[in-house]
Design an enzyme around this catalytic site. Structure first.
Site, PDB file in Angstrom:
ATOM      1  N   LYS A  25       0.964  -1.123  -0.184  1.00 19.60           N
ATOM      2  CA  LYS A  25       0.130  -0.128  -0.013  1.00 19.60           C
ATOM      3  C   LYS A  25       0.756   1.362  -0.001  1.00 19.60           C
ATOM      4  O   LYS A  25       0.635   2.271  -0.754  1.00 19.60           O
ATOM      5  CB  LYS A  25      -0.888  -0.175   1.303  1.00 19.60           C
ATOM      6  CG  LYS A  25      -1.711  -1.126   1.457  1.00 19.60           C
ATOM      7  CD  LYS A  25      -2.739  -0.941   2.690  1.00 19.60           C
ATOM      8  CE  LYS A  25      -1.936  -0.967   3.851  1.00 19.60           C
ATOM      9  NZ  LYS A  25      -1.138  -2.105   4.181  1.00 19.60           N
ATOM     10  N   ARG A 100      -9.299   1.445   9.093  1.00 18.23           N
ATOM     11  CA  ARG A 100      -8.911  -0.072   9.549  1.00 18.23           C
ATOM     12  C   ARG A 100      -9.855  -0.792  10.197  1.00 18.23           C
ATOM     13  O   ARG A 100      -9.817  -2.043  10.611  1.00 18.23           O
ATOM     14  CB  ARG A 100      -7.698  -0.162  10.121  1.00 18.23           C
ATOM     15  CG  ARG A 100      -6.594  -0.270   9.368  1.00 18.23           C
ATOM     16  CD  ARG A 100      -5.353   0.010  10.178  1.00 18.23           C
ATOM     17  NE  ARG A 100      -4.240  -0.845   9.841  1.00 18.23           N
ATOM     18  CZ  ARG A 100      -3.112  -0.297   9.278  1.00 18.23           C
ATOM     19  NH1 ARG A 100      -3.032   1.069   8.871  1.00 18.23           N
ATOM     20  NH2 ARG A 100      -2.067  -1.083   8.910  1.00 18.23           N
ATOM     21  N   ARG A 138      11.803  -6.090   4.976  1.00 14.90           N
ATOM     22  CA  ARG A 138      11.625  -4.695   5.011  1.00 14.90           C
ATOM     23  C   ARG A 138      12.483  -3.964   5.934  1.00 14.90           C
ATOM     24  O   ARG A 138      12.825  -4.369   6.891  1.00 14.90           O
ATOM     25  CB  ARG A 138      10.109  -4.272   5.267  1.00 14.90           C
ATOM     26  CG  ARG A 138      10.282  -2.824   5.424  1.00 14.90           C
ATOM     27  CD  ARG A 138       8.648  -2.242   4.956  1.00 14.90           C
ATOM     28  NE  ARG A 138       7.964  -2.831   6.397  1.00 14.90           N
ATOM     29  CZ  ARG A 138       6.541  -2.593   6.523  1.00 14.90           C
ATOM     30  NH1 ARG A 138       5.999  -1.954   5.391  1.00 14.90           N
ATOM     31  NH2 ARG A 138       6.087  -3.067   7.386  1.00 14.90           N
ATOM     32  N   ARG A 171      11.747  -2.300  11.515  1.00 12.01           N
ATOM     33  CA  ARG A 171      10.579  -1.744  12.398  1.00 12.01           C
ATOM     34  C   ARG A 171      10.421  -2.718  13.492  1.00 12.01           C
ATOM     35  O   ARG A 171      10.073  -3.808  13.115  1.00 12.01           O
ATOM     36  CB  ARG A 171       9.211  -1.421  11.499  1.00 12.01           C
ATOM     37  CG  ARG A 171       9.290   0.003  11.028  1.00 12.01           C
ATOM     38  CD  ARG A 171       8.231   0.086  10.033  1.00 12.01           C
ATOM     39  NE  ARG A 171       6.663  -0.352  10.326  1.00 12.01           N
ATOM     40  CZ  ARG A 171       5.442  -0.421   9.774  1.00 12.01           C
ATOM     41  NH1 ARG A 171       5.820   0.135   8.207  1.00 12.01           N
ATOM     42  NH2 ARG A 171       4.311  -0.948   9.826  1.00 12.01           N
ATOM     43  N   ARG A 182      -0.466  -8.659  13.666  1.00 11.20           N
ATOM     44  CA  ARG A 182      -1.142  -7.566  12.806  1.00 11.20           C
ATOM     45  C   ARG A 182      -1.679  -8.336  11.597  1.00 11.20           C
ATOM     46  O   ARG A 182      -2.814  -7.884  11.399  1.00 11.20           O
ATOM     47  CB  ARG A 182       0.130  -6.946  12.102  1.00 11.20           C
ATOM     48  CG  ARG A 182       0.832  -5.991  13.039  1.00 11.20           C
ATOM     49  CD  ARG A 182       2.097  -5.068  12.437  1.00 11.20           C
ATOM     50  NE  ARG A 182       2.166  -4.600  11.114  1.00 11.20           N
ATOM     51  CZ  ARG A 182       3.093  -4.515  10.565  1.00 11.20           C
ATOM     52  NH1 ARG A 182       4.054  -5.041  10.737  1.00 11.20           N
ATOM     53  NH2 ARG A 182       2.953  -3.926   9.316  1.00 11.20           N
TER      54      ARG A 182
HETATM   55  P1  AP5 Z   1       4.856  -1.572   1.884  1.00  9.59           P
HETATM   56  O1  AP5 Z   1       4.486  -0.586   0.757  1.00  9.59           O
HETATM   57  O2  AP5 Z   1       5.569  -0.934   2.929  1.00  9.59           O
HETATM   58  O3  AP5 Z   1       3.527  -2.319   2.264  1.00  9.59           O
HETATM   59  P2  AP5 Z   1       2.278  -1.825   3.260  1.00  9.59           P
HETATM   60  O4  AP5 Z   1       1.285  -2.526   2.706  1.00  9.59           O
HETATM   61  O5  AP5 Z   1       2.451  -0.273   3.225  1.00  9.59           O
HETATM   62  O6  AP5 Z   1       2.713  -2.400   4.599  1.00  9.59           O
HETATM   63  P3  AP5 Z   1       2.797  -1.786   5.930  1.00  9.59           P
HETATM   64  O7  AP5 Z   1       3.286  -3.211   6.863  1.00  9.59           O
HETATM   65  O8  AP5 Z   1       3.571  -0.540   5.955  1.00  9.59           O
HETATM   66  O9  AP5 Z   1       1.255  -1.658   6.140  1.00  9.59           O
HETATM   67  P4  AP5 Z   1       0.645  -1.703   7.729  1.00  9.59           P
HETATM   68  O10 AP5 Z   1      -0.717  -1.423   7.272  1.00  9.59           O
HETATM   69  O11 AP5 Z   1       0.828  -2.752   8.620  1.00  9.59           O
HETATM   70  O12 AP5 Z   1       1.528  -0.502   8.630  1.00  9.59           O
HETATM   71  P5  AP5 Z   1       1.171   0.998   8.636  1.00  9.59           P
HETATM   72  O13 AP5 Z   1       2.681   1.717   8.842  1.00  9.59           O
HETATM   73  O14 AP5 Z   1       0.182   1.441   8.032  1.00  9.59           O
HETATM   74  O15 AP5 Z   1       5.498  -3.088   1.506  1.00  9.59           O
HETATM   75  C1  AP5 Z   1       6.216  -3.899   2.220  1.00  9.59           C
HETATM   76  C2  AP5 Z   1       7.493  -4.469   1.893  1.00  9.59           C
HETATM   77  O16 AP5 Z   1       7.312  -5.003   0.388  1.00  9.59           O
HETATM   78  C3  AP5 Z   1       8.527  -3.467   1.334  1.00  9.59           C
HETATM   79  O17 AP5 Z   1       9.911  -3.847   1.798  1.00  9.59           O
HETATM   80  C4  AP5 Z   1       8.746  -3.264  -0.097  1.00  9.59           C
HETATM   81  O18 AP5 Z   1       9.873  -2.896  -0.526  1.00  9.59           O
HETATM   82  C5  AP5 Z   1       8.044  -4.567  -0.516  1.00  9.59           C
HETATM   83  N1  AP5 Z   1       7.358  -4.392  -1.742  1.00  9.59           N
HETATM   84  C6  AP5 Z   1       6.062  -3.595  -1.837  1.00  9.59           C
HETATM   85  N2  AP5 Z   1       5.556  -4.019  -2.969  1.00  9.59           N
HETATM   86  C7  AP5 Z   1       5.956  -5.224  -3.685  1.00  9.59           C
HETATM   87  C8  AP5 Z   1       6.054  -5.787  -4.955  1.00  9.59           C
HETATM   88  N3  AP5 Z   1       5.177  -5.467  -5.751  1.00  9.59           N
HETATM   89  N4  AP5 Z   1       6.938  -6.958  -4.982  1.00  9.59           N
HETATM   90  C9  AP5 Z   1       7.948  -7.205  -4.070  1.00  9.59           C
HETATM   91  N5  AP5 Z   1       8.128  -6.512  -2.976  1.00  9.59           N
HETATM   92  C10 AP5 Z   1       7.248  -5.622  -2.703  1.00  9.59           C
HETATM   93  O19 AP5 Z   1       0.745   0.907  10.230  1.00  9.59           O
HETATM   94  C11 AP5 Z   1       1.578   0.279  11.279  1.00  9.59           C
HETATM   95  C12 AP5 Z   1       0.713   0.485  12.419  1.00  9.59           C
HETATM   96  O20 AP5 Z   1       0.329   1.563  13.070  1.00  9.59           O
HETATM   97  C13 AP5 Z   1      -0.339  -0.575  12.837  1.00  9.59           C
HETATM   98  O21 AP5 Z   1       0.028  -1.767  13.049  1.00  9.59           O
HETATM   99  C14 AP5 Z   1      -1.098  -0.034  13.943  1.00  9.59           C
HETATM  100  O22 AP5 Z   1      -0.690  -0.256  14.998  1.00  9.59           O
HETATM  101  C15 AP5 Z   1      -0.929   1.532  13.591  1.00  9.59           C
HETATM  102  N6  AP5 Z   1      -2.081   2.081  12.729  1.00  9.59           N
HETATM  103  C16 AP5 Z   1      -1.878   2.596  11.540  1.00  9.59           C
HETATM  104  N7  AP5 Z   1      -2.957   3.009  11.166  1.00  9.59           N
HETATM  105  C17 AP5 Z   1      -3.969   2.725  11.808  1.00  9.59           C
HETATM  106  C18 AP5 Z   1      -5.365   2.667  11.881  1.00  9.59           C
HETATM  107  N8  AP5 Z   1      -6.089   3.272  10.814  1.00  9.59           N
HETATM  108  N9  AP5 Z   1      -6.098   2.175  12.786  1.00  9.59           N
HETATM  109  C19 AP5 Z   1      -5.314   1.839  14.056  1.00  9.59           C
HETATM  110  N10 AP5 Z   1      -4.196   1.819  13.998  1.00  9.59           N
HETATM  111  C20 AP5 Z   1      -3.276   2.142  12.938  1.00  9.59           C
END
Ligand code: AP5
Length: 227
Positions: A25, A100, A138, A171, A182
Site C-alpha cells: 500500500k 482499518r 523490509r 521496524r 498484525r
Molecule cells: P509496503 O509498501 O511498505 O507495504 P504496506 O502495505 O504499506 O505495509 P505496512 O506494513 O507498512 O502496512 P501496515 O498497514 O501494517 O503498517 P502501517 O505503517 O500502516 O511494502 C512492504 C515491503 O514489501 C517493502 O519492503 C516493499 O519494498 C516490498 N514490496 C512492496 N511492493 C512489492 C512488490 N510488488 N513486489 C515485491 N516487494 C514489494 O501501520 C503500522 C501500525 O500503525 C499498525 O500496525 C497500527 O498499530 C498503527 N495504525 C496505522 N494506521 C492505523 C489505523 N487506521 N487504525 C489503527 N491503528 C493504525
C-alpha cells in the site's frame, strides 16, 4: 496524469488503499500520489512521526504499535479528520492505512458528508506467505520514511538510505511475533471493510503479487479512468 489535470472540472480524487500489512500500500500510494500531484496520508507514518517527536498522541500510540495492535479508533479519527481539512488536501488525497475498522470507516463517511460514494477504494491482495517474506525483509529509513527490502528492493549501499544516508532499521512491528498479530488484527477487524466499501464506493481489487511497476500501471489506469 499530472496535478494540472485535476485543476478544472475533474472530480477531486479521494482514494482509499485497503490491504493487509505488507501488501505494498505504502509503495504504491507514494508513487500514485506523486503521479497525480495529490497528498498521501499514511496513518502509520503519522503515528511514527508523533512517536519520534514524543507528542501526547505518540506516547499513547507507541505501545499499541509495538505490539502490532490497532491504535484506538478515536485517536485515528481525530488525527485523520484534522489532516484532511488542511489546505493541501483540497486537490485530493490518498489514505494509506485508514480506515482499518468499521468505526473508522463510519468516521470517514462522516468526513465525506455522510456518503462514501465519492471515494475510490483500492483493495490490494497478496498471498500470506508473500506478506511474511516482504515484512521480514523490509528495512525503513527513520528520517525520510523510505522503504526498502533486503532482497527485492535493496539500497545501493547495504543498510544505508539512498536518499539521505541514514542507517536503515527494522521496524519493531516487523519482528515475527508482532507481524503474526498484525495479520490477525487485519483478518478480524479490517478485512470486513472490503464488503463494507464494495457496496458504497467505487471499488477495485488489484493483484499486488506482481512486480511494483506492473501493479502501478494498473493503478494508474484505474485512477486515470476516473478523472
Ligand atoms: P509496503 O509498501 O511498505 O507495504 P504496506 O502495505 O504499506 O505495509 P505496512 O506494513 O507498512 O502496512 P501496515 O498497514 O501494517 O503498517 P502501517 O505503517 O500502516 O511494502 C512492504 C515491503 O514489501 C517493502 O519492503 C516493499 O519494498 C516490498 N514490496 C512492496 N511492493 C512489492 C512488490 N510488488 N513486489 C515485491 N516487494 C514489494 O501501520 C503500522 C501500525 O500503525 C499498525 O500496525 C497500527 O498499530 C498503527 N495504525 C496505522 N494506521 C492505523 C489505523 N487506521 N487504525 C489503527 N491503528 C493504525
Amino acid at each position: 496524469m499530472g496535478a494540472a489535470d485535476h485543476a478544472s472540472n475533474a472530480p477531486v480524487p479521494r482514494i482509499v488503499f485497503l490491504g493487509p500489512p505488507g501488501a505494498g500500500k505504502g509503495t504504491q500510494a507514494g508513487r500514485l500520489a506523486g503521479e497525480c500531484g495529490i497528498v498521501r496520508i499514511s496513518t502509520g507514518d503519522m503515528l511514527r512521526d508523533n512517536i519520534a517527536k514524543g507528542t501526547p498522541l505518540g506516547q499513547k500510540a507507541a505501545p499499541y504499535i509495538d505490539r502490532g495492535d490497532l491504535v484506538p479508533d478515536d485517536l485515528l479519527i481525530g488525527m485523520v479528520g484534522e489532516r484532511v481539512r488542511q489546505k493541501d488536501c483540497e486537490a485530493g488525497f490518498i489514505l494509506d492505512g485508514f480506515p482499518r475498522t468499521l468505526r473508522q470507516a463510519e468516521g470517514l463517511e462522516g468526513m465525506e458528508g455522510g456518503d462514501s460514494g465519492g471515494l475510490l477504494v483500492i483493495n490490494v491482495e497478496v498471498p500470506r506467505e508473500e506478506l511474511l517474506r516482504r515484512l521480514s525483509g523490509r528495512r525503513w529509513c527513520p528520517t525520510c520514511q523510505s522503504t526498502y527490502h533486503v532482497y527485492t528492493n535493496p539500497p545501493r549501499e547495504p543498510g544505508i538510505c539512498d536518499r539521505d544516508g541514514t542507517r536503515l532499521i527494522q521496524r519493531e512491528d516487523d519482528k515475527e511475533s508482532a507481524v503474526a498479530h498484525r495479520l490477525a488484527e487485519y483478518d478480524e477487524r479490517t478485512r470486513p471493510l472490503i464488503e463494507y466499501f464494495r457496496g458504497r464506493s467505487r471499488f477495485h481489487t488489484v493483484n499486488g503479487h506482481r512486480p511494483v511497476e506492473t501493479v502501478f500501471a494498473e493503478l494508474s489506469g484505474i485512477v486515470g479512468a476516473r478523472a
